[in-house]
Design a protein around this motif. Structure first.
Motif, PDB file in Angstrom:
ATOM      1  N   GLY A 344       0.783  -1.229   0.000  1.00 41.28           N
ATOM      2  CA  GLY A 344       0.000   0.000   0.000  1.00 41.28           C
ATOM      3  C   GLY A 344       0.814   1.277   0.000  1.00 41.28           C
ATOM      4  O   GLY A 344       0.255   2.368  -0.147  1.00 41.28           O
ATOM      5  N   TYR A 345       2.142   1.185   0.152  1.00 42.39           N
ATOM      6  CA  TYR A 345       3.007   2.360   0.178  1.00 42.39           C
ATOM      7  C   TYR A 345       3.632   2.599  -1.196  1.00 42.39           C
ATOM      8  O   TYR A 345       4.029   1.648  -1.879  1.00 42.39           O
ATOM      9  CB  TYR A 345       4.117   2.194   1.223  1.00 42.39           C
ATOM     10  CG  TYR A 345       3.613   2.183   2.643  1.00 42.39           C
ATOM     11  CD1 TYR A 345       3.386   3.366   3.331  1.00 42.39           C
ATOM     12  CD2 TYR A 345       3.376   0.980   3.302  1.00 42.39           C
ATOM     13  CE1 TYR A 345       2.925   3.349   4.645  1.00 42.39           C
ATOM     14  CE2 TYR A 345       2.915   0.951   4.608  1.00 42.39           C
ATOM     15  CZ  TYR A 345       2.696   2.140   5.279  1.00 42.39           C
ATOM     16  OH  TYR A 345       2.238   2.113   6.573  1.00 42.39           O
ATOM     17  N   ILE A 346       3.738   3.868  -1.567  1.00 41.94           N
ATOM     18  CA  ILE A 346       4.361   4.200  -2.838  1.00 41.94           C
ATOM     19  C   ILE A 346       5.872   3.985  -2.750  1.00 41.94           C
ATOM     20  O   ILE A 346       6.519   4.426  -1.809  1.00 41.94           O
ATOM     21  CB  ILE A 346       4.052   5.659  -3.242  1.00 41.94           C
ATOM     22  CG1 ILE A 346       2.558   5.819  -3.539  1.00 41.94           C
ATOM     23  CG2 ILE A 346       4.879   6.079  -4.457  1.00 41.94           C
ATOM     24  CD1 ILE A 346       2.153   7.229  -3.890  1.00 41.94           C
ATOM     25  N   LYS A 347       6.409   3.293  -3.736  1.00 46.80           N
ATOM     26  CA  LYS A 347       7.843   3.024  -3.820  1.00 46.80           C
ATOM     27  C   LYS A 347       8.315   3.297  -5.252  1.00 46.80           C
ATOM     28  O   LYS A 347       7.510   3.458  -6.172  1.00 46.80           O
ATOM     29  CB  LYS A 347       8.145   1.563  -3.464  1.00 46.80           C
ATOM     30  CG  LYS A 347       7.764   1.168  -2.056  1.00 46.80           C
ATOM     31  CD  LYS A 347       8.726   1.728  -1.036  1.00 46.80           C
ATOM     32  CE  LYS A 347       8.425   1.223   0.363  1.00 46.80           C
ATOM     33  NZ  LYS A 347       9.376   1.736   1.375  1.00 46.80           N
ATOM     34  N   TRP A 348       9.633   3.344  -5.415  1.00 50.76           N
ATOM     35  CA  TRP A 348      10.223   3.350  -6.751  1.00 50.76           C
ATOM     36  C   TRP A 348      10.858   1.987  -6.968  1.00 50.76           C
ATOM     37  O   TRP A 348      11.315   1.340  -6.018  1.00 50.76           O
ATOM     38  CB  TRP A 348      11.273   4.443  -6.880  1.00 50.76           C
ATOM     39  CG  TRP A 348      10.695   5.828  -6.873  1.00 50.76           C
ATOM     40  CD1 TRP A 348      10.567   6.654  -5.793  1.00 50.76           C
ATOM     41  CD2 TRP A 348      10.145   6.535  -7.980  1.00 50.76           C
ATOM     42  NE1 TRP A 348       9.981   7.839  -6.162  1.00 50.76           N
ATOM     43  CE2 TRP A 348       9.709   7.800  -7.499  1.00 50.76           C
ATOM     44  CE3 TRP A 348       9.982   6.245  -9.333  1.00 50.76           C
ATOM     45  CZ2 TRP A 348       9.129   8.753  -8.327  1.00 50.76           C
ATOM     46  CZ3 TRP A 348       9.401   7.193 -10.155  1.00 50.76           C
ATOM     47  CH2 TRP A 348       8.982   8.427  -9.656  1.00 50.76           C
ATOM     48  N   ALA A 349      10.882   1.550  -8.221  1.00 46.77           N
ATOM     49  CA  ALA A 349      11.377   0.212  -8.510  1.00 46.77           C
ATOM     50  C   ALA A 349      12.186   0.201  -9.801  1.00 46.77           C
ATOM     51  O   ALA A 349      11.980   1.030 -10.689  1.00 46.77           O
ATOM     52  CB  ALA A 349      10.220  -0.780  -8.609  1.00 46.77           C
ATOM     53  N   ILE A 350      13.107  -0.741  -9.880  1.00 50.01           N
ATOM     54  CA  ILE A 350      13.899  -0.992 -11.077  1.00 50.01           C
ATOM     55  C   ILE A 350      13.567  -2.396 -11.558  1.00 50.01           C
ATOM     56  O   ILE A 350      13.771  -3.375 -10.825  1.00 50.01           O
ATOM     57  CB  ILE A 350      15.406  -0.877 -10.777  1.00 50.01           C
ATOM     58  CG1 ILE A 350      15.741   0.491 -10.199  1.00 50.01           C
ATOM     59  CG2 ILE A 350      16.221  -1.154 -12.032  1.00 50.01           C
ATOM     60  CD1 ILE A 350      15.391   1.659 -11.112  1.00 50.01           C
ATOM     61  N   ASN A 403       2.056  -3.390  -8.303  1.00 52.49           N
ATOM     62  CA  ASN A 403       2.718  -3.937  -7.121  1.00 52.49           C
ATOM     63  C   ASN A 403       4.113  -4.450  -7.465  1.00 52.49           C
ATOM     64  O   ASN A 403       4.294  -5.188  -8.429  1.00 52.49           O
ATOM     65  CB  ASN A 403       1.889  -5.079  -6.522  1.00 52.49           C
ATOM     66  CG  ASN A 403       0.571  -4.581  -5.972  1.00 52.49           C
ATOM     67  OD1 ASN A 403       0.537  -3.585  -5.266  1.00 52.49           O
ATOM     68  ND2 ASN A 403      -0.518  -5.277  -6.299  1.00 52.49           N
ATOM     69  N   ALA A 404       5.091  -4.037  -6.667  1.00 50.89           N
ATOM     70  CA  ALA A 404       6.472  -4.462  -6.859  1.00 50.89           C
ATOM     71  C   ALA A 404       6.911  -5.349  -5.707  1.00 50.89           C
ATOM     72  O   ALA A 404       6.182  -5.526  -4.720  1.00 50.89           O
ATOM     73  CB  ALA A 404       7.388  -3.240  -6.967  1.00 50.89           C
ATOM     74  N   THR A 405       8.105  -5.902  -5.831  1.00 50.55           N
ATOM     75  CA  THR A 405       8.706  -6.675  -4.750  1.00 50.55           C
ATOM     76  C   THR A 405       9.941  -5.932  -4.242  1.00 50.55           C
ATOM     77  O   THR A 405      10.466  -5.044  -4.919  1.00 50.55           O
ATOM     78  CB  THR A 405       9.124  -8.075  -5.240  1.00 50.55           C
ATOM     79  OG1 THR A 405      10.081  -7.931  -6.308  1.00 50.55           O
ATOM     80  CG2 THR A 405       7.925  -8.856  -5.737  1.00 50.55           C
ATOM     81  N   SER A 504      14.788  11.132  -1.725  1.00 46.98           N
ATOM     82  CA  SER A 504      13.586  10.348  -1.438  1.00 46.98           C
ATOM     83  C   SER A 504      13.401   9.221  -2.438  1.00 46.98           C
ATOM     84  O   SER A 504      12.873   8.162  -2.092  1.00 46.98           O
ATOM     85  CB  SER A 504      12.346  11.244  -1.415  1.00 46.98           C
ATOM     86  OG  SER A 504      12.122  11.832  -2.681  1.00 46.98           O
ATOM     87  N   HIS A 505      13.832   9.416  -3.694  1.00 48.73           N
ATOM     88  CA  HIS A 505      13.690   8.354  -4.697  1.00 48.73           C
ATOM     89  C   HIS A 505      14.563   7.157  -4.337  1.00 48.73           C
ATOM     90  O   HIS A 505      14.136   6.005  -4.437  1.00 48.73           O
ATOM     91  CB  HIS A 505      14.056   8.887  -6.080  1.00 48.73           C
ATOM     92  CG  HIS A 505      13.048   9.841  -6.634  1.00 48.73           C
ATOM     93  ND1 HIS A 505      13.002  10.199  -7.967  1.00 48.73           N
ATOM     94  CD2 HIS A 505      12.036  10.528  -6.031  1.00 48.73           C
ATOM     95  CE1 HIS A 505      12.014  11.063  -8.150  1.00 48.73           C
ATOM     96  NE2 HIS A 505      11.419  11.276  -6.989  1.00 48.73           N
ATOM     97  N   PHE A 506      15.814   7.427  -3.911  1.00 48.59           N
ATOM     98  CA  PHE A 506      16.678   6.324  -3.490  1.00 48.59           C
ATOM     99  C   PHE A 506      16.151   5.690  -2.206  1.00 48.59           C
ATOM    100  O   PHE A 506      16.103   4.464  -2.072  1.00 48.59           O
ATOM    101  CB  PHE A 506      18.110   6.818  -3.293  1.00 48.59           C
ATOM    102  CG  PHE A 506      19.016   5.792  -2.657  1.00 48.59           C
ATOM    103  CD1 PHE A 506      19.184   4.546  -3.242  1.00 48.59           C
ATOM    104  CD2 PHE A 506      19.671   6.062  -1.461  1.00 48.59           C
ATOM    105  CE1 PHE A 506      20.006   3.586  -2.658  1.00 48.59           C
ATOM    106  CE2 PHE A 506      20.491   5.113  -0.877  1.00 48.59           C
ATOM    107  CZ  PHE A 506      20.655   3.871  -1.475  1.00 48.59           C
ATOM    108  N   MET A 510      14.904   3.371  -5.517  1.00 48.27           N
ATOM    109  CA  MET A 510      15.442   3.524  -6.859  1.00 48.27           C
ATOM    110  C   MET A 510      16.966   3.439  -6.835  1.00 48.27           C
ATOM    111  O   MET A 510      17.668   4.458  -6.823  1.00 48.27           O
ATOM    112  CB  MET A 510      14.995   4.849  -7.497  1.00 48.27           C
ATOM    113  CG  MET A 510      15.360   4.959  -8.970  1.00 48.27           C
ATOM    114  SD  MET A 510      14.734   6.436  -9.789  1.00 48.27           S
ATOM    115  CE  MET A 510      13.029   5.967 -10.071  1.00 48.27           C
ATOM    116  N   GLY A 511      17.478   2.224  -6.816  1.00 46.95           N
ATOM    117  CA  GLY A 511      18.916   2.024  -6.818  1.00 46.95           C
ATOM    118  C   GLY A 511      19.269   0.562  -6.994  1.00 46.95           C
ATOM    119  O   GLY A 511      18.427  -0.333  -6.842  1.00 46.95           O
TER     120      GLY A 511
END
Length: 540
Positions: A344-350, A403-405, A504-506, A510-511
């Motif tokens: 449910g939380y916003i994240k960044w993903a690769i 949804n990401a992992t 905040s992105h990292f 996001m890394g």
């Protein structure tokens, strides 16, 4: 002047200088002793807690000559927070344990402890240092590193004097004596009131604060601490003057002229400016927001990416100073940048994986024989994705699988090989929304092979790469709905972070991390240990 920022607080630390640094004549080992702590400051006219180095924010500038050894003794007096400091742009050849990244190259410096960083500045140019623990960089822990050429050498251009300018977004720390209903900016989704700071100063619009505080000094536009060096407000311009770009991230650029210089978090530039206008008046130096809608004076259109991409393409290595890249790569990795959700939380993903840091630093776990049998306890041993389904993925729509992992697995690179990385930008969760991401590689400089709009085609786009005079950098922008291609050699033994330089992105995933030639790394200092499984390595 002030600006209201949209939600998604991030710290932007950028350096722009008006020429390369003049020569120094100090000793070949430069010693610095730093006291890092929180102090109440009003950098933007608003009183708040700010991280200072010896009472300063930005901290003191490190000056050295190429080849000098820099020794920095850091005392962590933050009382309740750990600390690590990264030397941005310094490749740490032979000293990967001093790169200053908590969870990657060292255990953090705990409150009350002192840690000594010692490294060689092997290349001239202008670089940065900043915190690399949590989001402390945006709380004020940052500064400049200026490395001059050895005495007797000079740059291939002339100038009369130099000036240095550091730009960053102000702290989001809750201000002193907050009014009723005030929340930390990063905890709610309306507007963020952080201003831009130039050399650590800016102007907060006190009228936007709402309910007055009980402390009449909490927001004071007449406070000399926040008197700006120039107007606040990220694109750089000097009124009435053009600028000639001559250096980027420590590498000489084939000179080209601009009216507006687009700069991104973690980048450094040198420009020449001719003072040939009416000397009886002053001229504003100003910045403006790009990539996000600003509420500041008119500047380049915030969402027009064409001039930004054009500037990126224009940055080429200077004739006579070209370092040609290897003709072909040994390995090719494609990284899709998306915004996702986890629990449910916003994240960044690769490639649909959101990065997390381990409690035991990778470098120690991989190098120390006593820990190698427990690597599965330190980080995920399954290799991260080498790419994504580029043929079927639509970069112009929100992720079909939002949804990401999470994972803390790493890319294992064969030492000495040539690696191509293609960064692919895409739509965020909200429709018609793609942000700029400045990507920074630790431990290396890389060749910037090219930029493009739309989706990268691995069969045709590599034919357009610039292999003649590509610039080398350590930080590169990934433009909205576009791609950026870089090439580097895995020839610096260690474990190195590659990440979006927006804090905040990292922090939100996001890394990625590269490992190369760890068996060639020298004996690790005991000072970097003390967390996770490394506790058992420290002798009583």
């Amino acid at each position: 002047m002030s600006t209201k920022w949209p939600f998604y607080v991030y710290s932007l630390v950028i350096l722009l200088i008006l020429s390369l640094m003049s020569f120094t004549t100090e000793a070949k080992t430069r010693y610095y002793k730093w006291d890092v702590k929180y102090e109440f400051k009003s950098p933007d006219c608003f009183k708040k807690l700010v991280i200072t180095v010896n009472g300063m924010s930005p901290g003191p500038t490190i000056t050295a000559e190429q080849g000098d050894t820099v020794v920095v003794e850091v005392a962590n007096n933050l009382l309740t927070e750990n600390l690590a400091i990264h030397w941005h742009g310094i490749r740490q050849i032979g000293t990967p344990w001093y790169d200053g990244v908590e969870g990657v190259t060292q255990c953090p410096i705990v409150p009350g402890d002192t840690f000594v960083y010692k490294f060689v500045v092997d290349r001239p140019g202008t670089y940065l240092y900043h915190a690399h623990y949590g989001m402390q960089r945006e709380e004020g822990l940052n500064g400049m590193i200026q490395v001059s050429l050895p005495r007797g050498q000079s740059e291939p251009f002339a100038y009369d004097f130099d000036r240095s300018i550091m730009l960053r977004i102000g702290s989001t720390r809750v201000p002193m004596n907050k009014p009723p209903g005030w929340l930390p900016f990063h905890l709610f989704g309306s507007e963020n009131l952080s201003p831009l700071l130039i050399n650590g100063r800016g102007r907060f619009n006190c009228s936007s604060f709402g309910t007055p505080t009980s402390d009449s000094g909490a927001c004071n536009a007449t406070n000399p601490e926040c008197s700006p060096f120039c107007v606040d407000s990220l694109n750089f311009e000097i009124e009435g003057h053009n600028m000639t770009v001559v250096e980027a991230d420590g590498h000489l650029v084939e000179p080209f002229e601009v009216k507006n210089l687009f700069i991104y978090s973690g980048e450094t530039y040198s420009v020449l400016v001719k003072a040939n206008q009416d000397p009886s008046r002053n001229y504003w130096a100003t910045t403006n927001v790009v990539s996000r809608r600003p509420q500041t004076p008119t500047g380049p259109v915030w969402n027009d990416t064409k001039p930004r991409v054009a500037q990126s393409i224009a940055i080429r290595a200077r004739e006579g100073f070209i370092e040609p890249p290897p003709a072909t790569p040994d390995r090719w990795i494609m990284l899709l940048n998306t915004q996702n959700r986890i629990d449910g939380y916003i994240k960044w993903a690769i490639n649909n994986v959101s990065f997390t840091l381990p409690t035991t630093p990778y470098l120690i776990a991989l190098k120390e024989n006593k820990l190698r049998n427990n690597l599965h306890k330190v980080f995920n041993q399954r290799p991260p994705p080498n790419g994504y389904d580029w043929q079927n993925y639509d970069i112009y729509t929100p992720p079909p699988n939002v949804n990401a992992t999470t994972s803390n697995s790493i890319y294992r690179l064969r030492f000495g090989t040539t690696i191509d990385i293609v960064l692919q930008n895409a739509n965020m969760i909200n429709p018609n929304n793609s942000e700029t991401h400045p990507w920074h590689l630790h431990g290396h400089d890389f060749w910037v092979l090219g930029y493009g709009s739309g989706k990268f085609d691995p069969f045709n786009d590599p034919k357009k790469y610039n292999l003649v005079n590509p610039i080398m950098k350590n930080t590169v922008p990934l433009h909205p709905y576009g791609w950026t291609a870089i090439r580097f050699k895995a020839d610096n033994p260690g474990v190195w972070l590659f990440h979006c330089h927006i804090d905040s992105h990292f922090f939100m995933g996001m890394g990625i991390v590269f490992e190369e030639g760890v068996e060639r790394v020298g004996k690790l200092p005991a000072s970097i240990m003390g967390c996770g499984l490394t506790k058992g390595l420290i002798s009583p």
